[in-house]
Every structure is written in structure tokens, then in C-alpha cells.
Scaffold this motif. Structure first.
Motif, PDB file in Angstrom:
ATOM      1  N   THR A   4       0.834  -1.188  -0.056  1.00  0.00           N
ATOM      2  CA  THR A   4      -0.091  -0.031  -0.185  1.00  0.00           C
ATOM      3  C   THR A   4       0.870   1.394  -0.028  1.00  0.00           C
ATOM      4  O   THR A   4       2.176   1.195   0.469  1.00  0.00           O
ATOM      5  N   HIS A   6      -0.944  -0.312  -4.483  1.00  0.00           N
ATOM      6  CA  HIS A   6      -1.966   0.330  -4.304  1.00  0.00           C
ATOM      7  C   HIS A   6      -1.641   1.845  -4.276  1.00  0.00           C
ATOM      8  O   HIS A   6      -0.316   2.254  -3.765  1.00  0.00           O
ATOM      9  N   HIS A  59      -3.235   6.079  -3.918  1.00  0.00           N
ATOM     10  CA  HIS A  59      -4.231   7.064  -3.910  1.00  0.00           C
ATOM     11  C   HIS A  59      -3.657   8.389  -4.242  1.00  0.00           C
ATOM     12  O   HIS A  59      -3.325   9.123  -3.466  1.00  0.00           O
ATOM     13  N   ALA A  65      -7.463   3.278  -4.265  1.00  0.00           N
ATOM     14  CA  ALA A  65      -8.364   2.953  -3.045  1.00  0.00           C
ATOM     15  C   ALA A  65      -8.049   3.964  -2.173  1.00  0.00           C
ATOM     16  O   ALA A  65      -6.891   4.513  -1.631  1.00  0.00           O
ATOM     17  N   LEU A 105      -8.385   4.663   1.269  1.00  0.00           N
ATOM     18  CA  LEU A 105      -8.424   4.032   2.345  1.00  0.00           C
ATOM     19  C   LEU A 105      -9.131   4.684   3.874  1.00  0.00           C
ATOM     20  O   LEU A 105      -9.092   4.112   5.048  1.00  0.00           O
ATOM     21  N   ALA A 120     -12.892   0.283   2.074  1.00  0.00           N
ATOM     22  CA  ALA A 120     -12.231   0.122   1.033  1.00  0.00           C
ATOM     23  C   ALA A 120     -10.835  -1.004   1.282  1.00  0.00           C
ATOM     24  O   ALA A 120     -10.427  -1.803   0.407  1.00  0.00           O
ATOM     25  N   GLU A 146     -12.075  -4.480   0.349  1.00  0.00           N
ATOM     26  CA  GLU A 146     -12.165  -4.516  -1.259  1.00  0.00           C
ATOM     27  C   GLU A 146     -10.797  -4.608  -1.870  1.00  0.00           C
ATOM     28  O   GLU A 146     -10.566  -5.073  -2.836  1.00  0.00           O
ATOM     29  N   LEU A 147      -9.799  -4.033  -1.412  1.00  0.00           N
ATOM     30  CA  LEU A 147      -8.310  -3.629  -1.844  1.00  0.00           C
ATOM     31  C   LEU A 147      -7.756  -4.956  -1.815  1.00  0.00           C
ATOM     32  O   LEU A 147      -7.213  -5.623  -2.859  1.00  0.00           O
ATOM     33  N   ARG A 165      -9.317  -7.332  -4.575  1.00  0.00           N
ATOM     34  CA  ARG A 165      -8.779  -6.899  -5.873  1.00  0.00           C
ATOM     35  C   ARG A 165      -7.457  -7.506  -5.972  1.00  0.00           C
ATOM     36  O   ARG A 165      -7.118  -7.994  -7.143  1.00  0.00           O
TER      37      ARG A 165
END
Length: 281
Positions: free
Chosen positions: A27, A53, A55, A92, A94, A99, A102-103, A106
Motif C-alpha cells: 500500500t 496500491h 491514492h 483505493a 483507505l 476500502a 475491497e483492496l 482485488r
């Protein structure tokens, strides 16, 4: 009591791709100057398939700016130790309670249905202050991103691992803290220090909770790392407090985190590990 046999000569030889066939979610891998990107590159170089990940809106609002996800993905793909290992990415926010799960879903779907390694590197920057200036909005924002989302990610990861077929390599969780418990603390970032301190405190409890699933849980304090957030005299003043005369670079904690993901670190769990290059606080 069971005892393990001593390693054979073959077992002592170092595999150049110790994470071949394994998969990882990292992340906070939104930009090439960050720790998440360096960790992802190390894991990929060791043979792991990696899900990045990001954002982008968060970094776009910061002084350092954001990279395009395809640039980050290309940089990780460039160091693949195993050409068959996949590299994927996705966004995502977070701060959304839904989230994290879901992350995880995925990432597992993109990585052939399994997830071996979870590196929780993301954090909220800014929106903080001293004891006199913090307010409920600052505290709630850092709680949501820096702590709640981390625990929900670990929870979803543990549920996924429990549903995976038995056998295979043990799992790894690595969280990130910031040395807020070391001399001096972080009096100018009370909300951030509070939430990162919570992660340090919960490390051993999570390690115990996940031990039956053969998952280790450790937390890394990378110390001051040059991720393009400081320049000028302030930058030089921090560099002078390292015995080596330089800042930590993103690949410094990345090497430790990648090693914790390998079988060589299978007996290390429940630890908060400082990787600060002798930084003098």
C-alpha cells in the motif's frame, strides 16, 4: 516436543529469487520517490508478483506531487526477477471503511487468487498539529487512515489466508511506524504520532493472533527517509545527525522489509524494528 533438523548444505545456499511464486500487496506505492515504491521493486526483484496500491489525490495535494500509476508500475516491472511474476495496480481511498477489504480482494484476484505478503506502507500526510492546535477532525482523519484502515487490511488479509488451500509458504505482514516512542517523540505531529504508536503497540497482539496461520507480523520504523519532503538547511541539519552523514534512502528500509518477507525471517514475529542508520535524536 518436535525439533527441526539442521539445514542441509543445499538448504544453506541462498536462492537468488527467494520470493519466486509468492504474491504481495504494497500500500502507499503512489510515487517513485517513496518507500512503497522501493519496497515493491525489492519484492519484484526477489521474484514476487506485486500489486501496487495508490491514492493519487493524496500525493497530488502534497508539495512533492504525484506520479502517474503507469510510471510507477513500469518502474517495478523493470526489475522483475521472475519474468512470469505479475505486476498490477489499483486505487483505493483507505479512509473509506469498506476500502481495505475491497483492496485485499482485488489484489488477490489480480495475483492468481492468493496473497502471501502484505506491506502496509500508506499514511496520511499533513492535517496535523501540536497539542495546542490539534482538533477532532485531525484526530479522526489520522485514525481512519493510519490505524483503522491498517487493522481492517490485516483482518481482510487473515480472512483471505484462512480461505486459501492449506500448505504453501507462510504469510507475512509488515506495518510501518515512525519512531514516535524514541527520545523526543513527535510533538509537532500529535495525531500522526498517536496513530503510529497504536500500530507499534498492537504488533505483538496481531503476531499472536496470526501465528496459527503461519503468518508473521512485524513493524518497521524507517527513521528519517529522503522522500523529497525536505530541502535546504533543514535537510542538511537532519543529514548531520546520521553517523554516515546522509539521510536514509527509500531502499534502506526496503531491503529490511523484503528480507522480512523471505523464509530467512520466518522466526521473527511480533517485533518493532528500528532501521535508522544510527540517527541521533
Amino acid at each position: 516436543m518436535p525439533r527441526l533438523a539442521p539445514p542441509t548444505a543445499e538448504g544453506l545456499r541462498r536462492d537468488p529469487l527467494p520470493l519466486r511464486g509468492r504474491t504481495a500487496l504494497v500500500t502507499g506505492a503512489s510515487r517513485r520517490g517513496g518507500i512503497g515504491y522501493a519496497v515493491a521493486r525489492r519484492l519484484a526483484a526477489y521474484g514476487a508478483g506485486v500489486y501496487l496500491h495508490h491514492h493519487v489525490p493524496h500525493d497530488a495535494d502534497m508539495p512533492w506531487g504525484a506520479d502517474r500509476p503507469e510510471e510507477v508500475r513500469a518502474g517495478v516491472r523493470a526489475v522483475l526477477g521472475d519474468p512470469d511474476a505479475p505486476v498490477a495496480d489499483g486505487p483505493a481511498d483507505l479512509s473509506d471503511p469498506a476500502a481495505p477489504a475491497e483492496l485485499i480482494a482485488r489484489a488477490a484476484e489480480a495475483l492468481s487468487g492468493r496473497l502471501d505478503i502484505l506491506v502496509v506502507n500508506h499514511a496520511l500526510s499533513g492535517s496535523d498539529g501540536t497539542l495546542d492546535t490539534i482538533d477532532t477532525a485531525m484526530l479522526d482523519a489520522h485514525w481512519a487512515v493510519d490505524t483503522r484502515s491498517v487493522l481492517l487490511l490485516v483482518q481482510a488479509y487473515a480472512r483471505l489466508r484462512a480461505a486459501m488451500p492449506p500448505g504453501g509458504p507462510g504469510g507475512r505482514v509488515v506495518m510501518m511506524t515512525s519512531g514516535q516512542d524514541i527520545a523526543g517523540g513527535m510533538p509537532g505531529e500529535i495525531a500522526y504520532a498517536l496513530q503510529k504508536g497504536a500500530l507499534a503497540s498492537i504488533t505483538r497482539s496481531l503476531a499472536t493472533a496470526l501465528a496459527e496461520q503461519a503468518v508473521t507480523v512485524n513493524t518497521v520504523n524507517p527513521g528519517p527517509v529522503d522522500t523529497d519532503y525536505l530541502t535546504g538547511d533543514a535537510y542538511e541539519a537532519v543529514a548531520a545527525r546520521f553517523p554516515a552523514g546522509r539521510w536514509g534512502m527509500p531502499d534502506d528500509p526496503a531491503r529490511l522489509i523484503a528480507w522480512l518477507a523471505t523464509d530467512e525471517a520466518a522466526w521473527i514475529t511480533g517485533q518493532v524494528i528500528d532501521s535508522e542508520g544510527g540517527f541521533r535524536r
